[in-house]
Design a protein around this motif. Structure first.
Motif, PDB file in Angstrom:
ATOM      1  N   ASN A  86       0.818  -1.225   0.000  1.00  0.00           N
ATOM      2  CA  ASN A  86       0.000   0.000   0.000  1.00  0.00           C
ATOM      3  C   ASN A  86       0.850   1.273   0.000  1.00  0.00           C
ATOM      4  OD1 ASN A  86      -2.383  -1.491   0.056  1.00  0.00           O
ATOM      5  ND2 ASN A  86      -2.491  -1.462   2.291  1.00  0.00           N
ATOM      6  N   MET A  87       2.009   1.220  -0.626  1.00  0.00           N
ATOM      7  CA  MET A  87       2.894   2.385  -0.619  1.00  0.00           C
ATOM      8  C   MET A  87       2.546   3.409  -1.694  1.00  0.00           C
ATOM      9  SD  MET A  87       4.855   1.936   1.947  1.00  0.00           S
ATOM     10  CE  MET A  87       6.215   3.064   1.733  1.00  0.00           C
ATOM     11  N   ILE A  88       1.679   3.045  -2.655  1.00  0.00           N
ATOM     12  CA  ILE A  88       1.319   3.955  -3.747  1.00  0.00           C
ATOM     13  C   ILE A  88      -0.201   4.060  -3.778  1.00  0.00           C
ATOM     14  CG2 ILE A  88       1.486   4.376  -6.231  1.00  0.00           C
ATOM     15  CD1 ILE A  88       3.893   2.335  -6.156  1.00  0.00           C
ATOM     16  N   GLY A  89      -0.735   5.238  -3.489  1.00  0.00           N
ATOM     17  CA  GLY A  89      -2.185   5.354  -3.437  1.00  0.00           C
ATOM     18  C   GLY A  89      -2.643   6.774  -3.159  1.00  0.00           C
ATOM     19  N   ALA A  90      -3.898   6.894  -2.767  1.00  0.00           N
ATOM     20  CA  ALA A  90      -4.499   8.204  -2.518  1.00  0.00           C
ATOM     21  C   ALA A  90      -5.665   8.040  -1.552  1.00  0.00           C
ATOM     22  CB  ALA A  90      -4.994   8.824  -3.826  1.00  0.00           C
ATOM     23  N   PHE A  91      -6.046   9.127  -0.911  1.00  0.00           N
ATOM     24  CA  PHE A  91      -7.286   9.143  -0.148  1.00  0.00           C
ATOM     25  C   PHE A  91      -8.417   9.513  -1.098  1.00  0.00           C
ATOM     26  CE2 PHE A  91      -4.214   9.730   3.276  1.00  0.00           C
ATOM     27  CZ  PHE A  91      -4.727   8.894   4.255  1.00  0.00           C
ATOM     28  N   LYS A  92      -9.377   8.629  -1.237  1.00  0.00           N
ATOM     29  CA  LYS A  92     -10.523   8.856  -2.116  1.00  0.00           C
ATOM     30  C   LYS A  92     -11.747   8.219  -1.477  1.00  0.00           C
ATOM     31  CE  LYS A  92     -13.017   9.565  -5.899  1.00  0.00           C
ATOM     32  NZ  LYS A  92     -13.512  10.915  -6.249  1.00  0.00           N
ATOM     33  N   GLN A  93     -12.663   9.050  -0.979  1.00  0.00           N
ATOM     34  CA  GLN A  93     -13.851   8.529  -0.307  1.00  0.00           C
ATOM     35  C   GLN A  93     -14.854   7.994  -1.337  1.00  0.00           C
ATOM     36  OE1 GLN A  93     -13.929   8.128   2.847  1.00  0.00           O
ATOM     37  NE2 GLN A  93     -12.186   9.418   3.413  1.00  0.00           N
ATOM     38  N   PRO A  94     -15.496   6.863  -1.024  1.00  0.00           N
ATOM     39  CA  PRO A  94     -16.559   6.375  -1.913  1.00  0.00           C
ATOM     40  C   PRO A  94     -17.780   7.277  -1.837  1.00  0.00           C
ATOM     41  CG  PRO A  94     -16.496   5.065   0.090  1.00  0.00           C
ATOM     42  CD  PRO A  94     -15.320   5.993   0.156  1.00  0.00           C
ATOM     43  N   THR A  95     -18.674   7.119  -2.772  1.00  0.00           N
ATOM     44  CA  THR A  95     -19.932   7.872  -2.759  1.00  0.00           C
ATOM     45  C   THR A  95     -20.976   7.140  -1.934  1.00  0.00           C
ATOM     46  OG1 THR A  95     -19.373   8.578  -5.005  1.00  0.00           O
ATOM     47  CG2 THR A  95     -21.611   9.030  -4.248  1.00  0.00           C
ATOM     48  N   GLN A  96     -20.858   5.816  -1.865  1.00  0.00           N
ATOM     49  CA  GLN A  96     -21.749   5.001  -1.049  1.00  0.00           C
ATOM     50  C   GLN A  96     -21.091   3.637  -0.850  1.00  0.00           C
ATOM     51  OE1 GLN A  96     -25.736   4.481  -2.609  1.00  0.00           O
ATOM     52  NE2 GLN A  96     -26.551   3.682  -0.702  1.00  0.00           N
ATOM     53  N   VAL A  97     -21.400   2.996   0.269  1.00  0.00           N
ATOM     54  CA  VAL A  97     -20.945   1.635   0.539  1.00  0.00           C
ATOM     55  C   VAL A  97     -22.168   0.770   0.793  1.00  0.00           C
ATOM     56  CG1 VAL A  97     -19.537   0.146   2.011  1.00  0.00           C
ATOM     57  CG2 VAL A  97     -18.797   2.502   1.573  1.00  0.00           C
ATOM     58  N   LEU A  98     -22.309  -0.303   0.016  1.00  0.00           N
ATOM     59  CA  LEU A  98     -23.412  -1.247   0.200  1.00  0.00           C
ATOM     60  C   LEU A  98     -22.836  -2.569   0.707  1.00  0.00           C
ATOM     61  CD1 LEU A  98     -25.549  -0.755  -3.051  1.00  0.00           C
ATOM     62  CD2 LEU A  98     -25.761   0.418  -0.856  1.00  0.00           C
ATOM     63  N   ILE A  99     -23.185  -2.932   1.930  1.00  0.00           N
ATOM     64  CA  ILE A  99     -22.694  -4.171   2.531  1.00  0.00           C
ATOM     65  C   ILE A  99     -23.822  -5.192   2.564  1.00  0.00           C
ATOM     66  CG2 ILE A  99     -21.833  -5.228   4.654  1.00  0.00           C
ATOM     67  CD1 ILE A  99     -20.361  -2.610   5.230  1.00  0.00           C
ATOM     68  N   ASN A 100     -23.638  -6.270   1.855  1.00  0.00           N
ATOM     69  CA  ASN A 100     -24.604  -7.363   1.786  1.00  0.00           C
ATOM     70  C   ASN A 100     -24.062  -8.534   2.601  1.00  0.00           C
ATOM     71  OD1 ASN A 100     -26.218  -9.526   1.115  1.00  0.00           O
ATOM     72  ND2 ASN A 100     -26.187  -9.161  -1.091  1.00  0.00           N
ATOM     73  N   THR A 101     -24.627  -8.769   3.783  1.00  0.00           N
ATOM     74  CA  THR A 101     -24.096  -9.810   4.658  1.00  0.00           C
ATOM     75  C   THR A 101     -24.306 -11.213   4.095  1.00  0.00           C
ATOM     76  OG1 THR A 101     -26.158  -9.868   5.935  1.00  0.00           O
ATOM     77  CG2 THR A 101     -24.404  -8.401   6.723  1.00  0.00           C
ATOM     78  N   SER A 102     -25.282 -11.395   3.226  1.00  0.00           N
ATOM     79  CA  SER A 102     -25.556 -12.736   2.707  1.00  0.00           C
ATOM     80  C   SER A 102     -24.428 -13.256   1.823  1.00  0.00           C
ATOM     81  CB  SER A 102     -26.877 -12.758   1.928  1.00  0.00           C
ATOM     82  OG  SER A 102     -26.762 -12.068   0.703  1.00  0.00           O
ATOM     83  N   VAL A 103     -23.616 -12.353   1.248  1.00  0.00           N
ATOM     84  CA  VAL A 103     -22.530 -12.812   0.380  1.00  0.00           C
ATOM     85  C   VAL A 103     -21.448 -13.535   1.167  1.00  0.00           C
ATOM     86  CG1 VAL A 103     -22.954 -10.888  -1.193  1.00  0.00           C
ATOM     87  CG2 VAL A 103     -21.101 -10.716   0.473  1.00  0.00           C
ATOM     88  N   LEU A 104     -21.416 -13.335   2.480  1.00  0.00           N
ATOM     89  CA  LEU A 104     -20.386 -13.973   3.293  1.00  0.00           C
ATOM     90  C   LEU A 104     -20.531 -15.494   3.304  1.00  0.00           C
ATOM     91  CD1 LEU A 104     -20.258 -11.484   6.310  1.00  0.00           C
ATOM     92  CD2 LEU A 104     -18.786 -11.541   4.284  1.00  0.00           C
ATOM     93  N   LYS A 105     -21.731 -15.974   2.982  1.00  0.00           N
ATOM     94  CA  LYS A 105     -21.944 -17.427   2.938  1.00  0.00           C
ATOM     95  C   LYS A 105     -21.100 -18.096   1.858  1.00  0.00           C
ATOM     96  CE  LYS A 105     -26.737 -16.917   4.503  1.00  0.00           C
ATOM     97  NZ  LYS A 105     -28.173 -17.004   4.096  1.00  0.00           N
ATOM     98  N   SER A 106     -20.719 -17.334   0.852  1.00  0.00           N
ATOM     99  CA  SER A 106     -19.929 -17.911  -0.244  1.00  0.00           C
ATOM    100  C   SER A 106     -18.425 -17.852   0.024  1.00  0.00           C
ATOM    101  CB  SER A 106     -20.238 -17.177  -1.559  1.00  0.00           C
ATOM    102  OG  SER A 106     -19.838 -15.824  -1.483  1.00  0.00           O
TER     103      SER A 106
END
Length: 356
Positions: free
Chosen positions: A147-167
């Motif tokens: 992670n030595m090359i990057g930037a701070f860039k905030q997302p516009t929205q975060v959608l967390i779907n807990t059901s995907v964790l089953k996979s």
């Protein structure tokens, strides 16, 4: 639906936690240009479903190979080239559909393409849901450091779907639990004991327990990021275990150990250093090991790795300031602080007989 509001002025955004891909905010749903970045593991499962969130767009997608080994400048350039070939404008919405590798790389592309475009995080691993998708850190790795090359860039929205964790494979789920445990060790003994009490429910992936746990972690990170977006102070505490952990990942080769596995071992090493300094009791260290072990996480660095192997990576860590290594160390059980007075001699003394 559970919601967390990340307060950053005109860059504020919502984290929505549900057992499905929650509706997008209207401005995103109305986007005309959308590119979903994913990988061959995740795309067959969720790409079509996510594409349907953007009813007014001709959705394009770009797949990167799966794994930490592909979080590189070469992959970054490949995505940028695709956007240019498709003649995408600044109205583009980039969608990160995957784990931390996809989220970090897509966010970095979003920060750089035409000096910045909107992007949405749809994290599909536990680690990315509780940590890397929140807070705007984006990056790629370099052979000399993570992670030595990057930037701070905030997302516009975060959608967390807990059901995907089953996979998720069990190892990937366990790696995410390392970051969950990190939040407890940073500043919340009550949350640590909650995790101890709910170990069986978490391992069974009970939806209500997962949603509560993920919301707590996201809220804690959102609060810290709101106070210290670009890591000038308090946000550095979120790197507990990462100075040692990043060294493990880089030394072994990215992808040999999962990020969460390396962080777990790194948190134990930080706790061992705190015990040697008299800031943590041996029984506290044992409690930490017990909780990590309950989720099948490593409690020591690789046997073949010596403290001398750690040093080159720790000396170039992003937290180094004025030439001094800085560590996040416990100063009491479930209480941490930045330490900039750790010497090489001390590290060699504490870890002289291996990693204890």
């Amino acid at each position: 639906m559970h919601k967390v509001d990340v307060q950053l002025g005109d860059r504020s955004y919502l984290i929505c936690i549900d057992d499905k891909f929650s509706p997008l905010q209207p401005s995103l749903a109305a986007a005309r240009q959308v590119v979903i970045v994913s990988n061959p593991t995740v795309a067959p499962l969720y790409l079509q479903q996510v594409s349907q969130l953007f009813a007014q767009a001709e959705v394009k997608h770009f797949l990167l190979p799966d794994g930490e080994a592909y979080k590189t400048l070469q992959s970054f350039e490949q995505v940028l080239s695709f956007l240019l070939q498709q003649k995408m404008s600044r109205d583009l919405v980039l969608v990160a559909l995957g784990g931390g590798v996809i989220g970090d790389l897509t966010g970095f592309v979003a920060a750089c393409y035409q000096r910045g475009v909107s992007f949405v995080q749809l994290p599909t691993t536990l680690l990315s849901q509780v940590d890397s998708s929140v807070g705007g850190k984006t990056a790629v790795n370099h052979p000399l450091g993570k992670n030595m090359i990057g930037a701070f860039k905030q997302p516009t929205q975060v959608l967390i779907n807990t059901s995907v964790l089953k996979s998720l494979p069990p190892r990937e789920f366990a790696a995410g639990m390392a970051e969950v445990i990190k939040y407890a060790l940073i500043a919340d003994q009550a949350f640590f004991h909650w995790l101890m009490q709910h170990t069986d429910a978490i391992r069974a992936q009970r939806p209500d327990t997962l949603a509560t746990m993920i919301q707590y972690c996201c809220q804690m990170k959102a609060d810290i990021v709101s106070r210290d977006e670009t890591e000038q102070g308090e946000r550095a505490l979120l790197n507990l275990g990462h100075t040692f952990g990043h060294a493990i990942e880089a030394w072994l080769g990215y992808g040999v150990w999962l990020h969460g596995e390396a962080v777990a071992a790194g948190m134990v090493m930080a706790a061992q250093l705190a015990v040697a300094r008299g800031n943590l009791q041996p029984q506290d260290l044992q409690q930490i090991k017990t909780l990590l072990s309950a989720f099948d996480l490593p409690t020591a660095a690789p046997d073949t790795m010596t403290i001398a192997d750690f040093m080159p990576f720790m000396k170039t860590d992003k937290k180094v300031k004025h030439g001094k290594m800085r560590f996040i160390l416990p100063v009491a059980f479930c209480q941490t602080a930045i330490a900039d007075d750790v010497t090489e001699a001390e590290l060699y003394e504490v870890f002289a007989d291996g990693h204890r």
